[in-house]
Structure formats: structure tokens, C-alpha cells
Scaffold this motif. Structure first.
Motif: not given
Length: 519
Positions: A135-136, A206-207, A291-293, A297-300
Motif C-alpha cells: 500500500v505504501a 510506484n505512485l 492521500v492514504q485511506s 479506499l484505494l489511493t490511485t
């Protein structure tokens, strides 16, 4: 919208879960020609969903040719004035093909397919951090939903895929990559690319860096050489090759369908949209902040409109079954003959008569993330009619959207300013009853644009931006469009709304831990 009066057209390939469309827009964002083709969904086993990639290619070719014919018949000289095409596609749907033959090495595994459940469980046990390990980095939990899990299944279960990778003859991609590779030459030098929005749904990007994440690839044992190059959503990618309509035309925009809808709806920071298709997808633009939920929710990635443009991010809630539940009523139960009939049938009653339907056909996505869930219909009595069930199906779509938006408001941490408006789009939004139920269950207004096909429009905007047909300021100047929007305001009193929501939660809980019923 345009600053010059020179004729200009932009084409948009909209490749969805059950159909392909090609739409041609003029400078004023008006459709001047379109064509749509439905294609087959294959269900080899319970929970498995596949598409034939060659059938998808053919559907694109037919749609492009017929839409051009229709626009030309309407007096538009699109051959001379078409500037570029954009592309938008169903996300997460995964395929591997041979770069030497151009043939798929297996059918495309569709985003809603759940065959990877055992792989997900295995990885959760093996990897430190379990389900949230990645997630990170990528904003996504380990889930059957995302492309990486499907790719691992293909690598572990399909001999042709293993052989192709071993011989360095295999290419991996989502549907955008498959289409662009074929449109730009295929085995004769086709470009192997994907855009940042589709890449963000693989679990492998990687976001922050917007590139493939090497530690993730190593952990999942995915070879980097089979992956496409990641590009922005708005840039000239390549030109259409011989054998296709519109030879020589630049492909200049590419976005996953939900990201395209955000652009088509001109969603700025803090604004949210919900697209109602086979599933339903709610995205809220969080600007340049990742923004990490903490609420399921998903961060995208929302969009990156140019190689040097800043990336906008989003919180997303994905709902697996929305319009697909209406198709189920039509095709499996034969309660209705066409999807459009559900509004009239559901309008025959003023409530569901206590019936609650939860379409957890392949588990539940956001915010529950329960792949052990299965569909339930509860509250049935001798009074229950098919009209009550039809209305409960419509309500199920709206309750699921409500669940996601509640999570978004919590994650927003007080950043909501003024009255919250939900922008909506997608084929199901023509159903006025559905939209009114949505406003009632949200307790806030729902705004439907005059053009509900904002996914295709968003891809056209991205392509037009890259070749100078529109500016970003023009695309996001949505105020001038608002005069033709339809706003649905809540009519349900707050006490009744809260009671219905409480009943919905009871129904959702009944769906959990039912996967073994199929034994």
C-alpha cells in the motif's frame, strides 16, 4: 471552446468491459459520429471472467470505420480535419502476448475475475505486512482485482506464458497496451507502452516515481522486461499503421476508463465523480497529494496531462457489480427483457417492501474488501414481487456508492467545503429513478451532465490537449456546461434514510464468509 474556427475533430476509442465504442468529437465537444459493438464475455468456471483479445481488436477496427462513415455521411470532413485519437479502456484486465506472432498466449483475464484468490491468500501469509504490504508504494492492497495477481496466475498456470517469458518473446499489458501495440504496427515495430493511470492499477507502479517499482517486481518475481514503458496521459504516443482506419493519425491520449471520466467531468481537487457501468467507480481528486485511506479506499493516480505536467492523485472506491446486476436480472432471471425496462418495473412500487439485495457475486470491493462474500437477497415475504426485487437492485447500486462516499468524507478529514455534489456519468445514469434514489440515500445532490459518456470525452480531451485542439484551462472550465446539467436533490427524510442505511449494513454482513457455499 476553441480560439480558432478551423475545423478539427478528435476520435476516441472507448473500450469497456462489455462493448467497444468509437466516438468522433468536434471542437465544441459535440459527437459528430459514433459506433458501438458488443463483444462476448466468457465464463469458463464460477468466478472466472475472460475476453478474447482478438475479438476486442476486431471490435475496435469495426467501430472506427463505421463511426468515420457516419460522420462523413453527416457532412463532416473528418478524414481531412481529424487531428488525433485518444484511447480509454477497462482497467486491470490482463493479457500476455507473443511479440513475434502477435497472438495472445491466453485469453484476457477481466478485472472482476477472482481466480487469483488462493494466490492472494498465499502472498498475504508469505509477505511481511500481509494484505497491506504494497500500500505504501502503490496505494493498493493485495486483491484479486489488480493486474499483478492475474499476471502471477498466468505465469504459474499457462505453459505458453512461461515459455514466452523464458524465450523473451512475451509482452504483458492491460488492454490499452494491447491496442496501442497493434495500432502502431504490432509485430512490425508496435509500441509497447501504458499510461500512468493504467499502470497505477497493476500494483507494480510506484505512485511517487511513476515508474515500475523494482522491490515489488522482485518480491512478486515478475520480470521487468515484459512490462511496457510508462507514459503520461496526454502526449503523442505514435501513429496508426496500415491495416487500420485513419492510417497515419497520431494516438495522443490514453487513460484508464475511470480516470478518463474524471477528465471528462473536469474534476478538480476536492471534487468527486461516480461512473455507473458494469461496476461503479467513485473517484475524488486529491490534487498533487498522495492521500492514504484509513477507511477501505484505494489511493490511485487521477491523471497526468502531459510529460511535464504535475500528477493529480485520487481516492477511489471500486464496486464490482452495479449495472451487471441489471444484466443478471435480464439474462439470468429473465425478469426484464432489456436493461431499460428496470426503471418502469421498479417504479411500480414506492419501496422495496423490506427487500435488500447485495450483489456480492464475486465478493465485495470497497470499502469492505471481502472476497469471501457472495450475493444475498433478504427480507423476502409472500408480498414480495418482481417490482420489489427490481427496486432493491437499483437501491443496491446506490447503497454501495453511499458506502464509498462515506469513507471518502472520513478520509477527507474536514476538507469538504460547502455543499457536496456528486457528479455522475455512465450508461445507467439515464435512469431517473436510480439517480433520485442515489440523491435520497446520500442526503446530498447528484449532478448528471447533458453528455453522460464522459469516459470517451475525457480520452478525447487528453488527445486534443496534446495536439493543441484544446487548452487545459478550456477543458476544466466546466461552468459553461452546467446550464444543461440535471440536478437530483434528496427528497427522503433524514430519519428514514438512517433506518434504511442501518438495514443495508445488516444485509451486507449476511454476505460474509459464504464462498464455501459453492462446494
Amino acid at each position: 471552446m476553441a480560439k480558432t474556427k478551423e475545423a478539427a475533430f478528435i476520435g476516441s476509442i472507448d473500450q469497456g468491459t462489455s462493448s467497444t465504442r468509437f466516438i468522433i468529437y468536434d471542437r465544441e465537444s459535440r459527437c459528430v459520429g459514433s459506433h458501438q459493438v458488443e463483444f462476448t464475455q466468457h465464463y469458463p468456471q464460477a468466478g472466472w471472467v475472460e475476453h478474447d483479445p482478438m475479438e476486442i481488436l476486431e471490435s475496435v477496427k469495426v467501430c472506427m470505420a463505421k463511426a468515420v462513415d457516419k460522420a462523413s455521411a453527416g457532412g463532416h470532413n473528418v478524414d481531412a480535419a481529424m487531428k488525433a485519437i485518444g484511447l480509454t479502456n477497462q482497467r486491470e484486465t490482463t493479457l500476455v502476448w507473443s511479440k513475434s506472432t502477435g497472438r495472445p498466449l491466453y485469453n484476457a483475464i477481466v478485472w472482476m475475475d477472482v481466480r487469483t484468490t488462493s494466490i492472494c491468500r498465499r502472498l498475504e501469509k508469505e509477505i511481511p505486512g500481509g494484505r497491506t504490504h504494497f500500500v505504501a508504494t502503490c496505494g493498493l492492497p493485495i486483491s484479486t482485482y489488480f493486474s499483478a495477481m492475474k499476471l502471477i496466475w498466468l505465469m504459474e498456470n499457462v505453459d505458453a506464458v512461461r515459455e514466452g517469458i523464458k524465450k523473451k518473446d512475451a509482452l504483458f499489458g492491460t488492454i490499452d497496451s494491447w491496442l496501442i501495440w497493434n495500432l502502431t504496427g504490432g509485430v512490425k515495430g508496435g509500441l509497447h507502452v501504458t499510461d500512468v493511470s493504467n499502470a497505477s492499477r497493476t500494483m507494480l507502479m510506484n505512485l511517487k516515481t511513476l515508474d515500475w517499482d523494482k522491490p515489488t517486481l522482485e518480491t512478486l518475481k515478475i520480470p521487468a522486461e515484459i512490462l511496457p514503458k510508462i507514459i503520461s496521459n496526454s502526449e503523442v504516443i505514435g501513429k496508426i499503421t496500415k491495416g487500420w482506419p485513419l492510417v497515419g493519425l497520431p494516438i495522443a491520449g490514453c487513460l484508464g476508463d475511470q480516470h478518463a471520466a474524471m477528465v471528462g467531468q473536469a474534476c478538480k481537487k476536492g471534487e468527486a465523480k461516480s461512473t455507473y457501468g458494469t461496476g461503479a467507480f467513485i473517484l475524488r481528486n486529491t490534487g498533487e497529494e498522495v492521500v492514504q485511506s484509513t477507511h477501505g479506499l484505494l489511493t490511485t493516480l487521477a491523471f497526468k496531462l502531459g510529460p511535464k505536467a504535475p500528477a493529480n492523485y485520487a481516492l477511489e472506491g471500486s464496486i464490482a457489480i452495479a449495472g451487471a446486476a441489471v444484466q443478471w436480472l435480464r439474462d439470468s432471471l429473465e425478469i426484464i427483457k432489456s436493461a431499460s425496462e428496470i426503471e418502469e418495473l421498479a417504479s411500480q412500487v414506492d419501496s422495496t417492501g423490506g427487500v435488500y439485495f447485495v450483489p456480492a457475486f464475486n465478493g465485495l470491493f470497497a470499502p469492505w474488501w471481502r472476497d469471501d462474500a457472495r450475493g444475498v437477497c433478504i427480507g423476502i415475504t409472500g408480498f414480495t414481487s418482481k417490482a420489489h426485487i427490481a427496486r432493491a437492485v437499483l437501491e443496491s447500486m446506490c447503497f454501495q456508492v453511499m458506502d464509498v462516499l462515506d469513507s471518502m468524507h472520513k478520509d477527507a478529514k474536514g476538507s469538504d467545503k460547502g455543499e457536496f455534489l456528486l457528479r455522475v456519468d455512465g450508461g445507467a445514469t439515464v435512469n431517473n429513478l436510480l439517480m433520485q434514489i442515489q440523491a435520497d440515500l446520500l442526503g446530498s445532490p447528484v449532478v448528471r451532465p447533458a453528455d453522460i459518456e464522459t469516459t470517451a470525452l475525457g480520452a478525447a480531451y487528453a488527445a486534443g490537449l496534446a495536439v493543441g485542439v484544446w487548452t487545459e484551462e478550456e477543458i476544466f472550465a466546466s461552468g459553461e456546461k452546467s446550464k444543461t446539467d440535471t440536478t437530483f436533490r434528496p427528497l427522503l427524510n433524514e430519519e428514514l434514510r438512517k433506518k434504511k442505511v442501518g438495514c443495508w449494513f445488516k444485509a451486507v454482513e449476511r454476505t460474509f464468509d459464504l464462498a464455501d457455499l459453492s462446494i
